[in-house]
Design an enzyme around this catalytic site. Structure first.
Site: not given
Ligand code: GLN
Length: 545
Positions: A380, A506, A508
């Site tokens: 992400c 994600h 994970e």
């Molecule tokens: N801050 C980034 C966004 O909102 C990544 C978010 C995250 O890593 N969950 O896109």
């Protein structure tokens, strides 16, 4: 109606009630009994989505996009089943629903009270999961510790369920902690006795007591607890700390928890943890080791990266290696050269995150991994870091950035989509939950997944800015996974690098000990190659050039 098991905690929090609940789920499931698990969290936040990781650890996201307690991650990993938002209840949600109905006039003329209005709302949510999932056993964990003011309504709701349901269909499991008094080296049962007394004062007599301890619990101790707390001696089960959380189901099953529970609930099914045991064996006897850096903002708090940590362990099982994590504070990479901090690791992970602190350190980590051809997995925010680094240092886009960090960047390679512009409410407004993703044949991603359409869970606002897709691709940063219509970049890869891949989702959140996530598995495999051959367990990991 299914059978119900309610798990409460006594004495202190953080003694592994979530793991215990998950383990009980695994024990029953392995016996061929269908289960579902639900967490009842007493805090007043609607969900943990807006809480600091310092308060709460990781936010776990379900397929249907609920931001939930990290215990749901343990449940999913242990029972190997996707849960939904119905599996997570907070006082905040309960109050919100009841108060919204009050405003609509649904209770016109009535006085709204904790009992019965809040308790009815809680009960209907518990019964709802039971009905929707059609499970044979629903396990509900009550967050916090018995005696907490905010937990009272939940305790009263489960007492009522005990009262409403036939006696042999509800079981109460109380998880307590036995402190050791240093001077005498004795384990003390008094806090457990008090906690059980507290629970009884709320109308609940525990059927099973699990005694958490960092020390061996003698027969005398459990017999004492059985006598004073009026519980069947067979049902007082010591649960000493074990090396891996995945050993807990084995320990509890061996000590008779499964037999006792199914007997009391009138269920059938023999023990069958052979597969699980084999997995634990592999975990405990790796053929080698790799060292992976996790570069984040909350690294002193491993709970904030719970699923990442577990996914690495699963990938280690699949590759027969022990994955040692070098936790690195992103900010240290702003003060010191990356080589000082990272040399020796065979892979780098930049996990998800929000905000400015440590951002440049993460970019430095990505640069080091790219230039030294060390495997990199960006999760992400970690993908956004990878794209930014590539734009700046390979494509010469000076000042390239995500608009989250620099709204004035001349090269906003990561930006907000129109529908995210102008959102002011913080709670529940990100791209959340599972979305499909189409993979480009021949890519690292497609080779890992061995399929062309996947589904992965999201939690973010910012996205890869399509205006830069072509120039970045021309320089070797390929979009190897996109939304099915091609409009959103979901996976990026650096061409010609052994393994440099970032995901907007994600991964994970979907790794399981018995079914490691393909990207984590292949990332760790690449890291093993990086260390030439994995180092034997008792020697230090091989340093990279
Ligand atoms: N801050 C980034 C966004 O909102 C990544 C978010 C995250 O890593 N969950 O896109």
């Amino acid at each position: 109606m299914p059978k119900f098991i309610f798990v409460t905690g006594g004495v202190v929090s953080s003694v592994g009630k979530g793991i215990t609940t998950a383990s009980l789920g695994r024990i029953l499931k392995s016996r061929g009994i269908s289960v579902s698990i639900q967490k009842l969290d007493p805090y007043l936040n609607v969900d943990p989505g807006t809480m600091s990781p310092y308060q709460h650890g990781e936010v776990f996201v379900t397929v249907d996009g609920a931001e939930t307690d990290l215990d749901l991650g343990h449940y999913e990993r242990f029972i190997d089943q996707d849960l939904t938002q119905a599996s997570s209840i907070t006082s905040g949600q309960v109050y919100r629903n009841v108060l919204e109905r009050e405003r609509k006039g649904d209770y016109l003329g009535g006085t709204i009270q904790q009992v019965p209005h809040l308790t009815n709302e809680i009960k209907s949510r518990i019964y709802n999961v039971a009905e929707v999932t059609q499970c044979e056993v629903l396990i509900c964990e009550v967050g916090g510790t018995v005696g907490d003011i905010e937990g009272e309504t939940f305790i009263e709701a489960i007492r009522q369920i005990r009262h409403e349901q036939p006696r042999d269909t509800v079981l109460s499991v109380h998880v307590c902690f036995l402190p050791m008094i240093g001077a005498t080296g004795e384990l003390k049962t008094k806090p457990t006795q008090h906690s059980v007394r507290e629970l009884r004062s709320k109308g609940i007599q525990p059927d099973v007591i699990l005694l958490r301890s960092d020390h061996t619990v003698s027969r005398d101790i459990s017999e004492k607890v059985a006598l004073f707390c009026d519980v069947d001696p067979r049902a007082v089960i010591p649960m000493e700390t074990v090396a891996s959380i995945y050993e807990v189901p084995l320990l509890l099953e061996e000590r008779g928890l499964g037999d006792y529970v199914i007997e009391r609930l009138g269920l059938h099914g023999g023990r069958d943890l052979a597969e699980w045991r084999e997995m634990v064996q592999k975990l405990k006897h790796p053929a080698g080791a790799v060292e992976i850096a996790v570069v984040g903002k909350y690294v002193e708090l491993h709970d904030a990266y719970m699923s990442v940590k577990e996914s690495l362990a699963h990938a280690g099982i699949a590759n027969s290696v022990d994955v040692d994590i070098r936790w690195i504070h992103a900010e240290t990479l702003e003060a010191r050269p990356a080589a000082d901090v990272l040399t020796g690791v065979q892979g780098v992970i930049v996990p998800g995150g929000f905000g400015e602190r440590g951002w440049e350190g993460k970019v430095a980590a990505a640069r080091w991994a790219r230039e030294n051809r060390v495997p990199y997995l960006g999760l992400c925010l970690g993908m956004q870091v990878m794209v930014t680094e590539f734009a700046r240092n390979v494509c010469g886009m000076k000042g390239a950035n995500t608009t989250e960090i620099d709204p004035e960047s001349p090269y906003p390679v990561i930006s907000l989509l129109d529908e995210q512009q102008g959102i002011t409410n913080k709670g529940g407004t990100m791209r959340l939950g599972a979305y499909p993703c189409k993979l480009i044949p021949g890519s690292l991603a497609a080779r890992a997944y061995t399929t062309d359409v996947i589904s992965e869970r999201h939690r973010h606002r910012w996205e890869f800015n399509n205006a830069y897709r072509e120039v970045l691709a021309a320089a070797g940063l390929n979009a190897s996974g996109t939304s099915p219509d091609g409009s959103l970049v979901e996976i990026s890869e650096v061409a010609g690098h052994p393994f440099m891949l970032g995901t907007q989702f994600h991964p994970e959140l979907q790794s399981r000990p018995n079914r490691p996530h393909p990207l984590f598995r292949d990332f760790v495999a690449a890291a093993c190659l990086q260390g030439e051959s994995a180092a034997p367990r008792d020697e230090p990991a091989v340093a990279t050039a």
